[in-house]
Design a protein around this motif. Structure first.
Motif, PDB file in Angstrom:
ATOM      1  N   GLU A 270       0.844  -1.189   0.000  1.00  0.00           N
ATOM      2  CA  GLU A 270       0.000   0.000   0.000  1.00  0.00           C
ATOM      3  C   GLU A 270       0.884   1.245   0.000  1.00  0.00           C
ATOM      4  O   GLU A 270       1.441   1.628   1.033  1.00  0.00           O
ATOM      5  N   PRO A 271       1.049   1.891  -1.159  1.00  0.00           N
ATOM      6  CA  PRO A 271       1.954   3.040  -1.237  1.00  0.00           C
ATOM      7  C   PRO A 271       1.448   4.254  -0.467  1.00  0.00           C
ATOM      8  O   PRO A 271       0.255   4.529  -0.425  1.00  0.00           O
ATOM      9  N   VAL A 272       2.373   4.959   0.118  1.00  0.00           N
ATOM     10  CA  VAL A 272       2.136   6.303   0.632  1.00  0.00           C
ATOM     11  C   VAL A 272       2.605   7.313  -0.411  1.00  0.00           C
ATOM     12  O   VAL A 272       2.022   8.381  -0.584  1.00  0.00           O
ATOM     13  N   ILE A 273       3.661   6.945  -1.128  1.00  0.00           N
ATOM     14  CA  ILE A 273       4.208   7.757  -2.215  1.00  0.00           C
ATOM     15  C   ILE A 273       3.999   7.003  -3.525  1.00  0.00           C
ATOM     16  O   ILE A 273       4.380   5.830  -3.648  1.00  0.00           O
ATOM     17  N   GLY A 274       3.379   7.664  -4.496  1.00  0.00           N
ATOM     18  CA  GLY A 274       3.084   7.022  -5.775  1.00  0.00           C
ATOM     19  C   GLY A 274       3.635   7.802  -6.952  1.00  0.00           C
ATOM     20  O   GLY A 274       4.611   8.554  -6.831  1.00  0.00           O
ATOM     21  N   LEU A 275       2.967   7.676  -8.099  1.00  0.00           N
ATOM     22  CA  LEU A 275       3.454   8.288  -9.337  1.00  0.00           C
ATOM     23  C   LEU A 275       3.554   9.803  -9.245  1.00  0.00           C
ATOM     24  O   LEU A 275       4.375  10.415  -9.927  1.00  0.00           O
ATOM     25  N   ASP A 276       2.714  10.423  -8.400  1.00  0.00           N
ATOM     26  CA  ASP A 276       2.748  11.878  -8.296  1.00  0.00           C
ATOM     27  C   ASP A 276       4.067  12.394  -7.736  1.00  0.00           C
ATOM     28  O   ASP A 276       4.404  13.567  -7.897  1.00  0.00           O
ATOM     29  N   ARG A 277       4.834  11.499  -7.089  1.00  0.00           N
ATOM     30  CA  ARG A 277       6.115  11.912  -6.524  1.00  0.00           C
ATOM     31  C   ARG A 277       7.308  11.418  -7.356  1.00  0.00           C
ATOM     32  O   ARG A 277       8.456  11.580  -6.934  1.00  0.00           O
ATOM     33  N   GLU A 286      11.941   8.723   5.185  1.00  0.00           N
ATOM     34  CA  GLU A 286      10.589   9.077   4.762  1.00  0.00           C
ATOM     35  C   GLU A 286       9.796   7.816   4.424  1.00  0.00           C
ATOM     36  O   GLU A 286      10.287   6.908   3.748  1.00  0.00           O
ATOM     37  N   LEU A 287       8.548   7.765   4.881  1.00  0.00           N
ATOM     38  CA  LEU A 287       7.694   6.599   4.657  1.00  0.00           C
ATOM     39  C   LEU A 287       7.271   6.525   3.195  1.00  0.00           C
ATOM     40  O   LEU A 287       6.724   7.480   2.644  1.00  0.00           O
ATOM     41  N   LEU A 288       7.512   5.368   2.575  1.00  0.00           N
ATOM     42  CA  LEU A 288       7.169   5.153   1.176  1.00  0.00           C
ATOM     43  C   LEU A 288       5.911   4.306   1.012  1.00  0.00           C
ATOM     44  O   LEU A 288       5.063   4.591   0.170  1.00  0.00           O
ATOM     45  N   ALA A 289       5.805   3.240   1.802  1.00  0.00           N
ATOM     46  CA  ALA A 289       4.677   2.316   1.663  1.00  0.00           C
ATOM     47  C   ALA A 289       4.586   1.424   2.901  1.00  0.00           C
ATOM     48  O   ALA A 289       5.530   1.340   3.702  1.00  0.00           O
ATOM     49  N   ARG A 290       3.468   0.755   3.021  1.00  0.00           N
ATOM     50  CA  ARG A 290       3.277  -0.257   4.051  1.00  0.00           C
ATOM     51  C   ARG A 290       2.931  -1.584   3.391  1.00  0.00           C
ATOM     52  O   ARG A 290       2.317  -1.610   2.318  1.00  0.00           O
ATOM     53  N   VAL A 291       3.310  -2.680   4.039  1.00  0.00           N
ATOM     54  CA  VAL A 291       2.921  -4.016   3.599  1.00  0.00           C
ATOM     55  C   VAL A 291       1.908  -4.551   4.609  1.00  0.00           C
ATOM     56  O   VAL A 291       2.204  -4.630   5.813  1.00  0.00           O
ATOM     57  N   ILE A 292       0.713  -4.889   4.115  1.00  0.00           N
ATOM     58  CA  ILE A 292      -0.398  -5.313   4.961  1.00  0.00           C
ATOM     59  C   ILE A 292      -0.618  -6.815   4.815  1.00  0.00           C
ATOM     60  O   ILE A 292      -0.650  -7.348   3.698  1.00  0.00           O
ATOM     61  N   ASP A 293      -0.787  -7.505   5.937  1.00  0.00           N
ATOM     62  CA  ASP A 293      -1.126  -8.933   5.907  1.00  0.00           C
ATOM     63  C   ASP A 293      -2.543  -9.078   5.347  1.00  0.00           C
ATOM     64  O   ASP A 293      -3.496  -8.510   5.905  1.00  0.00           O
ATOM     65  N   PRO A 294      -2.741  -9.812   4.256  1.00  0.00           N
ATOM     66  CA  PRO A 294      -4.070  -9.898   3.639  1.00  0.00           C
ATOM     67  C   PRO A 294      -5.070 -10.723   4.453  1.00  0.00           C
ATOM     68  O   PRO A 294      -6.268 -10.691   4.148  1.00  0.00           O
TER      69      PRO A 294
END
Length: 342
Positions: A270-277, A286-294
Protein backbone atom coordinates in the motif's frame (compact mmCIF):
# COMPACT_ATOMS: atom_id res chain seq x y z
CA UNK A 1 24.85 -4.30 -46.61
CA UNK A 2 22.47 -4.81 -49.51
CA UNK A 3 20.80 -7.92 -48.11
CA UNK A 4 20.07 -9.25 -44.61
CA UNK A 5 19.69 -12.96 -43.96
CA UNK A 6 17.83 -14.11 -40.82
CA UNK A 7 17.01 -17.74 -40.10
CA UNK A 8 18.18 -18.66 -43.57
CA UNK A 9 15.75 -16.23 -45.19
CA UNK A 10 17.04 -13.41 -47.36
CA UNK A 11 15.32 -10.10 -46.62
CA UNK A 12 15.15 -7.71 -49.56
CA UNK A 13 15.29 -3.95 -49.31
CA UNK A 14 12.00 -2.13 -48.92
CA UNK A 15 10.16 -5.10 -47.40
CA UNK A 16 8.67 -6.13 -44.07
CA UNK A 17 8.94 -9.76 -43.11
CA UNK A 18 8.16 -11.91 -40.09
CA UNK A 19 10.77 -14.61 -39.65
CA UNK A 20 10.39 -17.50 -37.20
CA UNK A 21 13.69 -18.95 -35.97
CA UNK A 22 13.44 -22.33 -34.19
CA UNK A 23 15.12 -22.74 -30.80
CA UNK A 24 14.16 -26.17 -29.46
CA UNK A 25 11.22 -28.40 -28.60
CA UNK A 26 9.94 -28.40 -25.04
CA UNK A 27 7.39 -30.88 -23.67
CA UNK A 28 4.53 -30.65 -26.15
CA UNK A 29 5.46 -27.23 -27.55
CA UNK A 30 7.88 -25.73 -30.04
CA UNK A 31 10.05 -22.86 -28.81
CA UNK A 32 10.64 -20.30 -31.56
CA UNK A 33 11.63 -16.66 -31.81
CA UNK A 34 9.58 -14.53 -34.19
CA UNK A 35 11.24 -11.39 -35.51
CA UNK A 36 9.77 -8.52 -37.52
CA UNK A 37 12.35 -7.46 -40.08
CA UNK A 38 11.95 -3.94 -41.45
CA UNK A 39 14.36 -3.51 -44.35
CA UNK A 40 14.68 0.10 -45.45
CA UNK A 41 15.09 1.04 -49.07
CA UNK A 42 18.44 2.69 -48.36
CA UNK A 43 21.78 1.47 -47.05
CA UNK A 44 22.41 1.80 -43.35
CA UNK A 45 23.07 -0.03 -40.08
CA UNK A 46 21.06 -2.85 -38.51
CA UNK A 47 19.26 -1.99 -35.26
CA UNK A 48 18.11 -4.84 -32.99
CA UNK A 49 15.18 -4.25 -30.61
CA UNK A 50 14.51 -6.95 -28.00
CA UNK A 51 11.40 -7.27 -25.85
CA UNK A 52 10.29 -9.73 -23.18
CA UNK A 53 13.40 -11.61 -22.22
CA UNK A 54 11.35 -11.58 -19.01
CA UNK A 55 8.01 -13.15 -19.84
CA UNK A 56 5.76 -10.97 -17.66
CA UNK A 57 7.04 -7.63 -19.00
CA UNK A 58 4.61 -7.60 -21.90
CA UNK A 59 4.05 -3.82 -22.07
CA UNK A 60 7.14 -3.57 -24.28
CA UNK A 61 5.44 -5.71 -26.93
CA UNK A 62 3.05 -2.79 -27.49
CA UNK A 63 6.01 -0.50 -28.17
CA UNK A 64 7.34 -2.71 -30.96
CA UNK A 65 3.86 -3.23 -32.38
CA UNK A 66 3.44 0.54 -32.74
CA UNK A 67 6.92 0.93 -34.20
CA UNK A 68 6.28 -1.70 -36.88
CA UNK A 69 3.04 0.09 -37.76
CA UNK A 70 4.50 3.56 -38.23
CA UNK A 71 7.91 2.98 -39.86
CA UNK A 72 8.10 4.15 -43.46
CA UNK A 73 10.50 1.87 -45.33
CA UNK A 74 10.94 4.48 -48.05
CA UNK A 75 12.58 6.77 -45.46
CA UNK A 76 14.46 4.12 -43.47
CA UNK A 77 18.20 3.67 -43.96
CA UNK A 78 19.28 0.20 -42.89
CA UNK A 79 17.32 -2.49 -41.08
CA UNK A 80 15.31 -2.84 -37.89
CA UNK A 81 14.99 -6.26 -36.26
CA UNK A 82 12.12 -6.14 -33.75
CA UNK A 83 11.56 -9.18 -31.50
CA UNK A 84 8.36 -8.69 -29.46
CA UNK A 85 8.61 -11.93 -27.44
CA UNK A 86 12.20 -13.02 -26.98
CA UNK A 87 11.38 -15.60 -24.30
CA UNK A 88 8.27 -17.49 -25.40
CA UNK A 89 8.70 -20.10 -22.67
CA UNK A 90 8.39 -17.58 -19.80
CA UNK A 91 5.71 -15.66 -21.68
CA UNK A 92 3.62 -18.84 -21.93
CA UNK A 93 3.54 -19.07 -18.13
CA UNK A 94 3.27 -15.32 -17.49
CA UNK A 95 6.42 -15.39 -15.36
CA UNK A 96 9.66 -13.44 -15.26
CA UNK A 97 11.77 -16.59 -15.59
CA UNK A 98 11.48 -19.96 -17.29
CA UNK A 99 9.75 -22.52 -15.07
CA UNK A 100 11.99 -25.49 -15.74
CA UNK A 101 14.04 -26.21 -12.56
CA UNK A 102 17.20 -25.07 -14.32
CA UNK A 103 20.29 -23.53 -12.78
CA UNK A 104 19.77 -20.44 -14.96
CA UNK A 105 16.03 -19.68 -15.18
CA UNK A 106 16.46 -15.94 -15.92
CA UNK A 107 17.09 -15.45 -19.63
CA UNK A 108 18.68 -12.06 -19.00
CA UNK A 109 21.32 -13.69 -16.82
CA UNK A 110 22.02 -16.59 -19.17
CA UNK A 111 23.84 -15.15 -22.21
CA UNK A 112 27.02 -17.01 -23.05
CA UNK A 113 25.87 -20.12 -21.17
CA UNK A 114 27.47 -23.39 -22.19
CA UNK A 115 24.64 -25.75 -21.23
CA UNK A 116 21.34 -26.75 -22.83
CA UNK A 117 18.87 -25.16 -20.41
CA UNK A 118 16.02 -23.41 -22.22
CA UNK A 119 17.44 -19.99 -21.35
CA UNK A 120 20.85 -20.96 -22.71
CA UNK A 121 19.32 -22.09 -25.99
CA UNK A 122 17.06 -19.04 -26.31
CA UNK A 123 19.88 -16.59 -25.65
CA UNK A 124 22.25 -18.53 -27.90
CA UNK A 125 19.86 -18.07 -30.83
CA UNK A 126 19.49 -14.35 -30.04
CA UNK A 127 23.27 -14.08 -29.82
CA UNK A 128 24.16 -15.98 -32.97
CA UNK A 129 21.20 -15.23 -35.23
CA UNK A 130 20.42 -11.60 -34.32
CA UNK A 131 23.13 -9.88 -32.27
CA UNK A 132 25.90 -11.05 -34.56
CA UNK A 133 24.20 -9.27 -37.49
CA UNK A 134 23.42 -6.02 -35.66
CA UNK A 135 25.23 -2.72 -35.20
CA UNK A 136 23.14 -1.25 -32.36
CA UNK A 137 20.68 -2.65 -29.84
CA UNK A 138 17.83 -1.73 -27.51
CA UNK A 139 16.64 -4.25 -24.91
CA UNK A 140 13.39 -3.34 -23.18
CA UNK A 141 12.76 -4.09 -19.50
CA UNK A 142 9.58 -2.44 -18.24
CA UNK A 143 7.58 -2.79 -15.06
CA UNK A 144 5.37 -5.80 -14.42
CA UNK A 145 1.80 -5.49 -13.15
CA UNK A 146 1.66 -3.03 -10.25
CA UNK A 147 5.04 -1.36 -10.70
CA UNK A 148 6.72 0.97 -13.15
CA UNK A 149 10.33 1.49 -14.12
CA UNK A 150 11.59 4.91 -15.18
CA UNK A 151 15.13 5.14 -16.57
CA UNK A 152 17.30 4.57 -19.62
CA UNK A 153 20.36 2.40 -18.94
CA UNK A 154 23.58 2.74 -20.89
CA UNK A 155 26.92 0.94 -20.70
CA UNK A 156 29.34 3.20 -18.86
CA UNK A 157 32.35 0.86 -18.97
CA UNK A 158 32.73 -0.56 -22.48
CA UNK A 159 36.35 -1.59 -23.05
CA UNK A 160 36.36 0.97 -25.87
CA UNK A 161 35.39 4.39 -24.43
CA UNK A 162 34.04 5.42 -27.84
CA UNK A 163 31.35 2.74 -27.55
CA UNK A 164 30.41 3.96 -24.07
CA UNK A 165 29.99 7.44 -25.52
CA UNK A 166 27.72 6.16 -28.31
CA UNK A 167 25.68 4.20 -25.75
CA UNK A 168 25.37 7.35 -23.62
CA UNK A 169 24.29 9.43 -26.61
CA UNK A 170 21.67 6.81 -27.49
CA UNK A 171 20.33 7.10 -23.94
CA UNK A 172 20.19 10.90 -24.16
CA UNK A 173 18.50 10.75 -27.57
CA UNK A 174 15.75 8.63 -26.03
CA UNK A 175 14.50 11.94 -24.60
CA UNK A 176 13.66 10.65 -21.13
CA UNK A 177 14.90 12.53 -18.05
CA UNK A 178 16.49 9.66 -16.09
CA UNK A 179 19.77 8.09 -17.28
CA UNK A 180 21.16 5.06 -15.46
CA UNK A 181 24.93 4.56 -15.73
CA UNK A 182 25.20 0.76 -15.84
CA UNK A 183 28.35 -1.25 -15.23
CA UNK A 184 28.78 -4.11 -17.66
CA UNK A 185 31.21 -6.03 -15.46
CA UNK A 186 29.53 -5.62 -12.07
CA UNK A 187 26.49 -6.99 -10.26
CA UNK A 188 23.33 -7.94 -12.14
CA UNK A 189 24.39 -5.83 -15.13
CA UNK A 190 27.11 -8.24 -16.17
CA UNK A 191 28.38 -10.05 -19.21
CA UNK A 192 25.55 -12.59 -18.78
CA UNK A 193 22.90 -9.98 -19.66
CA UNK A 194 21.82 -9.02 -23.17
CA UNK A 195 23.55 -5.66 -22.87
CA UNK A 196 26.71 -7.19 -21.45
CA UNK A 197 26.82 -9.78 -24.23
CA UNK A 198 26.19 -7.19 -26.95
CA UNK A 199 28.85 -4.90 -25.51
CA UNK A 200 31.62 -7.28 -24.48
CA UNK A 201 31.29 -9.98 -27.13
CA UNK A 202 30.01 -8.06 -30.17
CA UNK A 203 31.12 -4.46 -29.41
CA UNK A 204 27.56 -3.25 -30.03
CA UNK A 205 26.48 0.04 -28.42
CA UNK A 206 23.25 -0.67 -26.56
CA UNK A 207 20.74 0.84 -24.18
CA UNK A 208 18.08 -0.58 -21.85
CA UNK A 209 14.93 1.59 -21.68
CA UNK A 210 12.81 0.90 -18.60
CA UNK A 211 9.80 3.19 -19.10
CA UNK A 212 6.34 1.99 -18.18
CA UNK A 213 4.47 -0.74 -16.40
CA UNK A 214 1.08 -2.36 -16.11
CA UNK A 215 -2.04 -1.76 -14.04
CA UNK A 216 -1.91 2.05 -13.96
CA UNK A 217 -4.76 2.78 -16.38
CA UNK A 218 -4.99 3.29 -20.13
CA UNK A 219 -4.24 7.02 -20.15
CA UNK A 220 -1.00 6.68 -18.18
CA UNK A 221 0.11 3.62 -20.11
CA UNK A 222 -0.64 5.34 -23.43
CA UNK A 223 1.62 8.21 -22.34
CA UNK A 224 4.40 5.72 -21.57
CA UNK A 225 3.91 4.17 -24.99
CA UNK A 226 4.30 7.61 -26.58
CA UNK A 227 7.45 8.23 -24.51
CA UNK A 228 8.99 5.05 -25.87
CA UNK A 229 8.05 5.68 -29.51
CA UNK A 230 9.53 9.18 -29.23
CA UNK A 231 12.67 7.59 -27.80
CA UNK A 232 13.04 5.11 -30.63
CA UNK A 233 12.55 7.82 -33.24
CA UNK A 234 15.15 9.94 -31.45
CA UNK A 235 17.58 7.04 -31.69
CA UNK A 236 16.85 6.46 -35.37
CA UNK A 237 17.63 10.13 -35.98
CA UNK A 238 20.81 10.05 -33.86
CA UNK A 239 22.02 6.95 -35.74
CA UNK A 240 21.23 8.49 -39.14
CA UNK A 241 18.60 5.88 -39.98
CA UNK A 242 15.91 8.52 -40.62
CA UNK A 243 16.13 12.23 -41.33
CA UNK A 244 16.18 14.83 -38.57
CA UNK A 245 17.90 15.59 -35.29
CA UNK A 246 16.78 14.19 -31.93
CA UNK A 247 15.37 16.48 -29.30
CA UNK A 248 16.81 16.38 -25.79
CA UNK A 249 15.54 16.99 -22.27
CA UNK A 250 16.45 20.26 -20.61
CA UNK A 251 17.81 18.36 -17.62
CA UNK A 252 18.58 14.71 -16.78
CA UNK A 253 18.92 12.79 -13.55
CA UNK A 254 22.10 10.75 -14.01
CA UNK A 255 21.79 7.74 -11.70
CA UNK A 256 24.92 6.09 -10.35
CA UNK A 257 24.43 4.61 -6.88
CA UNK A 258 20.82 3.87 -5.98
CA UNK A 259 18.74 1.94 -3.50
CA UNK A 260 16.26 -0.73 -4.51
CA UNK A 261 13.62 -0.62 -1.77
CA UNK A 262 11.65 -3.88 -1.73
CA UNK A 263 9.50 -5.63 0.89
CA UNK A 264 10.89 -8.44 3.03
CA UNK A 265 7.37 -9.81 3.45
CA UNK A 266 4.69 -10.82 1.02
CA UNK A 267 1.36 -9.03 1.34
CA UNK A 268 -0.69 -6.08 0.13
CA UNK A 269 1.69 -3.29 -0.81
CA UNK A 270 0.00 0.00 0.00
CA UNK A 271 1.95 3.04 -1.24
CA UNK A 272 2.14 6.30 0.63
CA UNK A 273 4.21 7.76 -2.22
CA UNK A 274 3.08 7.02 -5.78
CA UNK A 275 3.45 8.29 -9.34
CA UNK A 276 2.75 11.88 -8.30
CA UNK A 277 6.12 11.91 -6.52
CA UNK A 278 8.15 10.34 -9.32
CA UNK A 279 11.44 12.20 -9.95
CA UNK A 280 11.03 14.20 -6.72
CA UNK A 281 13.27 14.30 -3.69
CA UNK A 282 12.74 12.09 -0.62
CA UNK A 283 14.37 12.40 2.76
CA UNK A 284 16.13 9.69 4.73
CA UNK A 285 13.57 7.69 6.69
CA UNK A 286 10.59 9.08 4.76
CA UNK A 287 7.69 6.60 4.66
CA UNK A 288 7.17 5.15 1.18
CA UNK A 289 4.68 2.32 1.66
CA UNK A 290 3.28 -0.26 4.05
CA UNK A 291 2.92 -4.02 3.60
CA UNK A 292 -0.40 -5.31 4.96
CA UNK A 293 -1.13 -8.93 5.91
CA UNK A 294 -4.07 -9.90 3.64
CA UNK A 295 -5.51 -12.22 6.30
CA UNK A 296 -5.09 -10.31 9.57
CA UNK A 297 -4.83 -6.77 8.10
CA UNK A 298 -1.89 -6.00 10.39
CA UNK A 299 1.01 -3.89 9.13
CA UNK A 300 3.85 -6.34 8.47
CA UNK A 301 6.44 -3.70 7.66
CA UNK A 302 6.98 -0.13 6.57
CA UNK A 303 9.16 0.72 3.58
CA UNK A 304 11.22 3.85 4.20
CA UNK A 305 13.84 5.64 2.15
CA UNK A 306 17.33 4.48 3.18
CA UNK A 307 18.73 7.94 2.52
CA UNK A 308 18.29 11.26 0.80
CA UNK A 309 17.54 10.73 -2.86
CA UNK A 310 15.21 11.02 -5.86
CA UNK A 311 12.53 8.46 -6.72
CA UNK A 312 12.81 7.13 -10.25
CA UNK A 313 10.67 4.02 -10.15
CA UNK A 314 7.64 3.38 -8.05
CA UNK A 315 4.50 1.26 -7.71
CA UNK A 316 0.76 1.20 -7.19
CA UNK A 317 -1.10 -0.91 -4.62
CA UNK A 318 -0.82 -4.60 -5.41
CA UNK A 319 -0.19 -8.02 -3.88
CA UNK A 320 3.54 -8.60 -3.70
CA UNK A 321 5.80 -11.43 -2.69
CA UNK A 322 9.04 -10.96 -0.72
CA UNK A 323 11.52 -8.91 -2.73
CA UNK A 324 8.86 -7.62 -5.14
CA UNK A 325 9.33 -4.41 -7.09
CA UNK A 326 8.47 -1.27 -5.16
CA UNK A 327 10.85 1.73 -5.31
CA UNK A 328 14.13 2.78 -6.87
CA UNK A 329 15.79 5.80 -5.27
CA UNK A 330 18.84 7.51 -6.72
CA UNK A 331 21.28 8.35 -3.94
CA UNK A 332 21.84 12.11 -3.73
CA UNK A 333 24.13 11.91 -0.70
CA UNK A 334 27.26 11.92 -2.85
CA UNK A 335 28.24 12.83 -6.42
CA UNK A 336 27.38 9.49 -8.05
CA UNK A 337 23.83 10.60 -8.86
CA UNK A 338 23.09 14.15 -9.94
CA UNK A 339 20.86 16.41 -12.04
CA UNK A 340 22.56 18.00 -15.05
CA UNK A 341 21.97 19.14 -18.62
CA UNK A 342 23.13 17.07 -21.58
Amino acid sequence: MSLLTIGGKAIHRGTKEIVSVPVTKDLGVEINIKAHILAGRHEGPTFLLLSMLHGEEWFSMLILRELVRIIDLNELRGNIIAIPVANTSAFNTGTRCVMDNSDEPDANRAFGGEYQWLTNQITRVIDEEFMSKSDYMIDYHVGTWGCTMADIGYGADYPDPKLSEISREMALAYQFPVIHQMKLNKGTHSKRTSMGRAALHHSIPAIVPEIGGLGFGENIEKAWLEDNIRGIMGNLKYLGMIDGEPDYCDKYLFVGDYWRVSPKNGGYLEPVIGLDRQFTRVEKGELLARVIDPETFEVLEELRSPGEGAIFYTCRSYMTRPGGWAYGIACLEDDNSYWASK
